[in-house]
Design a protein around this motif. Structure first.
Motif, PDB file in Angstrom:
ATOM      1  N   HIS A  34      67.781  48.814  52.297  1.00 39.58           N
ATOM      2  CA  HIS A  34      67.433  50.014  51.534  1.00 39.58           C
ATOM      3  C   HIS A  34      68.626  50.482  50.701  1.00 39.58           C
ATOM      4  CE1 HIS A  34      65.337  53.678  50.579  1.00 39.58           C
ATOM      5  NE2 HIS A  34      66.410  54.363  50.921  1.00 39.58           N
ATOM      6  N   SER A  60      69.284  48.102  47.802  1.00 41.95           N
ATOM      7  CA  SER A  60      68.377  48.255  46.664  1.00 41.95           C
ATOM      8  C   SER A  60      68.714  49.525  45.883  1.00 41.95           C
ATOM      9  CB  SER A  60      66.930  48.302  47.139  1.00 41.95           C
ATOM     10  OG  SER A  60      66.660  49.547  47.723  1.00 41.95           O
ATOM     11  N   GLN A  61      69.143  50.563  46.637  1.00 46.46           N
ATOM     12  CA  GLN A  61      69.531  51.806  45.947  1.00 46.46           C
ATOM     13  C   GLN A  61      70.727  51.559  45.037  1.00 46.46           C
ATOM     14  OE1 GLN A  61      67.315  53.796  46.913  1.00 46.46           O
ATOM     15  NE2 GLN A  61      67.837  55.738  45.934  1.00 46.46           N
ATOM     16  N   VAL A  77      62.896  47.891  40.564  1.00 46.37           N
ATOM     17  CA  VAL A  77      63.525  47.802  41.877  1.00 46.37           C
ATOM     18  C   VAL A  77      63.311  49.086  42.664  1.00 46.37           C
ATOM     19  CG1 VAL A  77      65.719  47.492  43.055  1.00 46.37           C
ATOM     20  CG2 VAL A  77      65.204  46.153  41.059  1.00 46.37           C
ATOM     21  N   GLY A  86      59.456  49.048  43.932  1.00 40.95           N
ATOM     22  CA  GLY A  86      59.005  48.125  44.949  1.00 40.95           C
ATOM     23  C   GLY A  86      57.772  47.380  44.475  1.00 40.95           C
TER      24      GLY A  86
END
Lengths: 87, 167, 240, 111
Positions: D6, D9-10, D61, D64
């Motif tokens: 997580h 991806s951030q 991104v 999702g």
């Protein structure tokens, strides 16, 4: 997220200088094209800021109109071709 | 066969726009997309002559994906190069205009090549002469004649890529 | 002397712009002055009860095609009369357009993108009660197809592909269909263009087939606006 | 592990968005500072498209897997196809408008 949106808006305002000053018509059309794409991206980012996904649809329609806008403007402002299809 | 391909593409686009998969949406989509593909098949895809049959074209999807990824990479590379000019204190250009002859026969692949000329590399397609098949291309950073020759070779590489797609 | 005159003219335009800006600001402030209770009971009712009464998620659509459907009929009539009068007033049958001819690349892209534009327009019309869009926007996107044909290929090609008589027929079908759908409300014993009060099966909110008459009204308005704008553009572009 | 993915991806989202904004800002600067029309068009085509693709990839991104990211992919494809044609139309229009580039015109069409 808000600062990113403000940065894009700032660059769009900077590009607007070319629209006002531009010595010729094609300059202005090119600058308007880039301003349009920038605001399309602002619309996409705003859909995440406000958490409303419907703005993406609006951005798609806006892109279609931008394309037609550029085509019509560059057709309308240009001079008739010499030796071409004259009336 | 072209009708079926157009029908599948428009149906996929319809589902993407609708954003949901239910029976009602599917039924309405089949009706509308079949009408549209019957209406526009000779209008839209008349001049799109493909070298391969539709079946082989579907098998080449991985190849198309590869082309798209390399395309995006090229766009970033050339954008970095142009944006470096923008941030320089005293930007130094040596632009020049070059004429290039293509060997492509298909009109559709000529239109594809304009994407590859305008976006990646430091080039800009100014005009296209239909009779002699010449592209007028504006370079942004070419210093000498030898460098122009090297960069012309890069365009012919892209030309080969496009000709493999549509022929 | 002439210099002073020019300067005065510039000052005059600047003063006009500033005055207009101040006027618009005052008007906007008056409209958004929500303290006044007498102005907002109607909009409160639309916002709170609109989804339950009409079954359309898109609030603008529920106002346009249910509460204020009669106004929409008037707006559609404006386009109908404009198209009719323009095609009457501009009798030039053959004309050439100004400007350069595009290269073959633009032709190819135009041909390639027409079916996808059609899908987008049809989606906007049919999902008008669920997502942004509706009849008017969808009609405009549909009318882009003949406009693109006219810009790239010329008026004659565009009119040979889509005949003006056919476009006129489609527009008339849209106008008559709207009125016939409105008369359905009278048959069931309520007002003209009634939808929410007449209970035309609002259905489950959020599905494709719901909101009673609103999707069908959307279709009628969509084909009408699309054909009307195409006729208007094609007759205005014919200049001698 | 899930927490790590997580945060990764951030991070990726912010990298994409910041590169996009860098390209858009360089578009604006190039539009102002470049001396010639055609060089300005270079900034208006390549930097603009790279910025647009970067911002939209960041949004993908962030989103999702789902229908919305498919819609964004359609938007990217549409933007790439449309904008290059628009730039070509503007350039050929300027050629018709008799705006000469400040360059040497080479005449070497290899027959």
């Amino acid at each position: 997220m808000l600062y990113l949106i403000l940065a894009i808006v700032l660059s769009a305002i900077l590009t607007f200088y070319r629209v006002i000053k531009g010595p010729s018509v094609p300059d202005r059309i090119a600058a308007m094209n880039s301003i349009g794409v920038m605001f399309l991206l602002v619309l996409v980012l705003l859909s995440y800021y406000f958490e409303r996904k419907i703005f993406i649809d609006v951005a798609l329609i806006y892109g279609v109109f931008l394309f037609i806008n550029v085509l019509v403007m560059s057709k309308y402002f240009s001079e008739p071709e010499k030796g071409g299809v004259g009336d | 066969m072209k009708k079926i391909l157009l029908f599948l593409i428009t149906l996929a686009l319809w589902f993407v726009f609708a954003g949901r998969v239910t029976i009602e949406v599917f039924l309405l989509g089949t009706i509308i997309c079949s009408i549209l593909s019957l209406m526009f098949v000779d209008n839209g895809f008349k001049l799109v002559q493909m070298k391969y049959e539709t079946k082989e074209f579907l098998l080449k999807i991985y190849y198309i994906l590869l082309v798209i990824i390399s395309f995006i990479y090229d766009v970033f590379l050339s954008a970095v190069r142009v944006s470096r000019h923008a941030f320089e204190i005293k930007p130094s250009f040596s632009p020049r205009t070059v004429r290039i002859k293509t060997s492509l026969e298909n009109t559709n692949s000529m239109a594809m090549l304009i994407n590859f000329i305008t976006l990646p590399q430091g080039t800009l397609a100014m005009d296209f002469d239909n009779l002699s098949k010449n592209y007028f291309i504006h370079w942004i950073d070419v210093h000498s004649d030898d460098e122009a020759e090297i960069k012309k070779a890069r365009i012919s590489k892209h030309e080969n890529l496009v000709s493999k797609l549509f022929g | 002397m002439s210099k002073i005159n020019e300067r005065l003219k510039k000052l005059h335009t600047i003063a006009l712009v500033v005055a207009l800006a101040v006027f618009l600001l005052v008007v906007v402030y008056e409209i958004h002055n929500l303290d006044n209770n007498s102005k907002r009971y109607l909009s409160e009712h639309y916002i709170s009860e609109g989804v339950r009464e009409t079954g359309a998620i898109n609030l603008v659509t529920s106002v346009l095609y249910d509460y204020r459907a009669f106004d929409t009929l008037g707006e559609a009539t404006v386009i109908l009369t404009a198209a009719a009068i323009l095609s009457l007033l501009v009798p030039v049958s053959k004309a050439t357009m100004l400007g350069t001819k595009f290269s073959i690349i633009v032709y190819q892209t135009t041909k390639f993108s027409i079916p996808f534009l059609a899908v987008l327009g049809v989606h906007l019309i049919f999902f008008g009660h669920l997502s942004p869009g509706g009849g008017f926007v969808g009609g405009v996107v549909l009318s882009i197809i003949p406009i693109l044909l006219t810009i790239t290929y010329g008026v004659e090609f565009s009119e040979s592909k889509l005949k003006p008589a056919k476009k006129k027929l489609v527009e008339d079908i849209g106008a008559i269909g709207f009125i016939l759908l409105g008369l359905l409300g009278v048959v069931t014993g309520s007002n003209f263009l009634a939808n929410g009060q007449a209970n035309f099966g609002p259905g489950n909110t959020g599905e494709l087939i719901s909101a009673g008459l609103i999707p069908y009204l959307n279709v009628m308005i969509g084909i009408k606006v699309g054909a009307g704008l195409a006729i208007i553009f094609n007759s205005l572009i014919k200049e001698k | 592990m899930i927490d790590f993915i997580h945060s990764l991806s951030q991070l990726l989202v912010y990298v994409f968005l910041l590169t996009g904004i860098y390209f858009l800002f360089s578009t604006a600067l190039g539009m102002i500072r470049f001396p010639d029309f055609y060089t300005r068009l270079h900034a208006g085509s390549k930097c603009l498209m790279a910025g647009g693709i970067a911002v939209l990839m960041g949004c993908i991104v962030l989103e999702g897997i789902g229908f919305v990211s498919l819609k964004l992919i359609v938007l990217i494809l549409f933007l790439v196809i449309t904008n290059s044609i628009a730039i070509h139309v503007i350039a050929s229009f300027a050629d018709n408008y008799n705006i000469l580039p400040k360059t040497i015109v080479e005449n070497d069409s290899d027959e």
